[in-house]
Scaffold this active site. Sequence first.
Site, PDB file in Angstrom:
ATOM      1  CG  ASN A 153      -1.924  -1.119   1.174  1.00 16.24           C
ATOM      2  OD1 ASN A 153      -2.687  -1.271   0.225  1.00 16.24           O
ATOM      3  ND2 ASN A 153      -1.898  -1.950   2.202  1.00 16.24           N
ATOM      4  NE  ARG A 158       4.291   7.735   3.368  1.00 21.73           N
ATOM      5  CZ  ARG A 158       4.027   6.752   4.232  1.00 21.73           C
ATOM      6  NH1 ARG A 158       3.897   5.524   3.765  1.00 21.73           N
ATOM      7  NH2 ARG A 158       3.918   6.987   5.529  1.00 21.73           N
ATOM      8  NE  ARG A 219       3.914   0.428   4.361  1.00 15.92           N
ATOM      9  CZ  ARG A 219       3.172   1.512   4.533  1.00 15.92           C
ATOM     10  NH1 ARG A 219       3.421   2.333   5.551  1.00 15.92           N
ATOM     11  NH2 ARG A 219       2.175   1.790   3.710  1.00 15.92           N
ATOM     12  CE  LYS A 274       3.861  -6.356  -3.990  1.00 18.74           C
ATOM     13  NZ  LYS A 274       3.701  -4.892  -3.903  1.00 18.74           N
ATOM     14  N   PRO A 291       5.951 -11.066  -9.747  1.00 16.06           N
ATOM     15  CG  PRO A 291       7.422  -9.725  -8.580  1.00 16.06           C
ATOM     16  CD  PRO A 291       7.244 -10.392  -9.909  1.00 16.06           C
ATOM     17  CG  ASP A 293       0.889  -4.720  -8.842  1.00 16.77           C
ATOM     18  OD1 ASP A 293       0.560  -4.998 -10.019  1.00 16.77           O
ATOM     19  OD2 ASP A 293       1.686  -3.815  -8.570  1.00 16.77           O
ATOM     20  CG  HIS A 295      -1.044  -0.791 -12.061  1.00 17.48           C
ATOM     21  ND1 HIS A 295      -2.042  -0.268 -11.290  1.00 17.48           N
ATOM     22  CD2 HIS A 295      -0.600   0.224 -12.840  1.00 17.48           C
ATOM     23  CE1 HIS A 295      -2.178   1.019 -11.576  1.00 17.48           C
ATOM     24  NE2 HIS A 295      -1.325   1.337 -12.517  1.00 17.48           N
ATOM     25  CG  PHE A 345       6.422  -2.799 -12.585  1.00 18.64           C
ATOM     26  CD1 PHE A 345       5.592  -3.328 -11.608  1.00 18.64           C
ATOM     27  CD2 PHE A 345       7.194  -1.698 -12.244  1.00 18.64           C
ATOM     28  CE1 PHE A 345       5.521  -2.759 -10.336  1.00 18.64           C
ATOM     29  CE2 PHE A 345       7.128  -1.121 -10.982  1.00 18.64           C
ATOM     30  CZ  PHE A 345       6.292  -1.662 -10.023  1.00 18.64           C
TER      31      PHE A 345
END
Length: 426
Positions: A153, A158, A219, A274, A291, A293, A295, A345
């Site tokens: 997330n 970031r 996290r 993932k 991996p 996700d 997208h 990606f």
Amino acid sequence: MAATVCLSGFRTLPLPTVQLSLAAVLNCGQSFRWTSFPLTSGPDSGHPSNPAHEYRLCLRDRVVCLRQSPDILFYRSIFPEQDLSPAETTLREAETLTWIQDYFQLDVGLLKLYDDWSERDAVFRSLRSRFSGIRILRQDPWENLVSFICSSNNNIGRITKMIHALCKKFSSPLLSLAPPCPALASAPTMIPCHPFPPPSALAAPEVASQLRSLGFGYRADFIQRTAKMLVDEHGSMVVMGYMEAPERWLLSLRDFNTVRAREELLKFVGVGRKVADCILLMSLDKCEVIPVDTHIHQIAVKHYQFSRNGTKGKTTMTPKLYEEISKRLSDIWGEYAGWAHSILFTADLKAFSAYGLREDHENLSTLVAPNGIPGSGRLMMKDPGQSSKEKPDSATNSRVHLQDEGADLLERVKKRRRLASVAVAA
């Protein structure tokens, strides 16, 4: 006297950008700790044959500095020790070259892979000329594990800021360096270089609260508990130069088959399918792993005849769906499917929307800025099996830029090419 762009002290490795593009590989969400400095001084700084950026990464015993021209990779190392003899300098630079060849997996012939994927896949064939030189890094598994625990997330910018903050907090600077162009008004005089901290530095109970104060959110507990699991199981003795026993054990997962290595990774707190697959692909030599996700699911639906699951804009990534997408794309791309996935990606990242449409890639430098305040990348999804109580940080969501689900990847590429042609004509 103003600083000029020169390559004094750098050694050279003949390597065309079609085999390795630093501008793409170091900014596409694989590694989050490289720092990019624009080389803007000097009368010839804008010449296409001159490097446009210097990239730096602090290891435990040296800082590696890279620059790139269309045909040459320039490299040098900075050490904390002073006055090394010429023989010692030559030996250490040979070590750096070995590290570069391993880290960027230069033994893998990228052009042959691009040819293979182009024969297998018309979608890839339409993108290869713009997105050349993208290869999978062979990273340190411990750093890779912590970095991708942070990815849930979250977005590239970031994550980069978080990893830099973690290193600054829990790792003493190895040395301090001036920026390559100190004449820049915005450049600090000296920049401290922090290596990635070992597991023992993150295992203490108070680490979780310290990480939360740095903005890590939920996290923080995942990282501290994972570090503690490793230290409790393997100790903290230094067994290989600067490497602790848990780091050595993580490296040994390269010798496991994919299923068993994944099982070991899934034991850690905050690691779902993932995240585990990212680590398998980017640090444990499992080149076939993809991996998945939301997208990647959208790309599979748009371009690879994969049926849509759920309502528009909402995808529940179940373990069954994850496995089906992974298998479908692996069947298309073959043995190095994970590498091919990285090109698709990257092509879908907003920061790369103009990449390859002109020779310069200056916009990408904002992703990893010298001041440690990066730009933003695309959202990374929640892992299958991750607790529904784990919510994304609201601050993260407010900065995320999502591609429109209804926009077709090929159509976006064609539109960008048309706009670029109009700009050139004008």
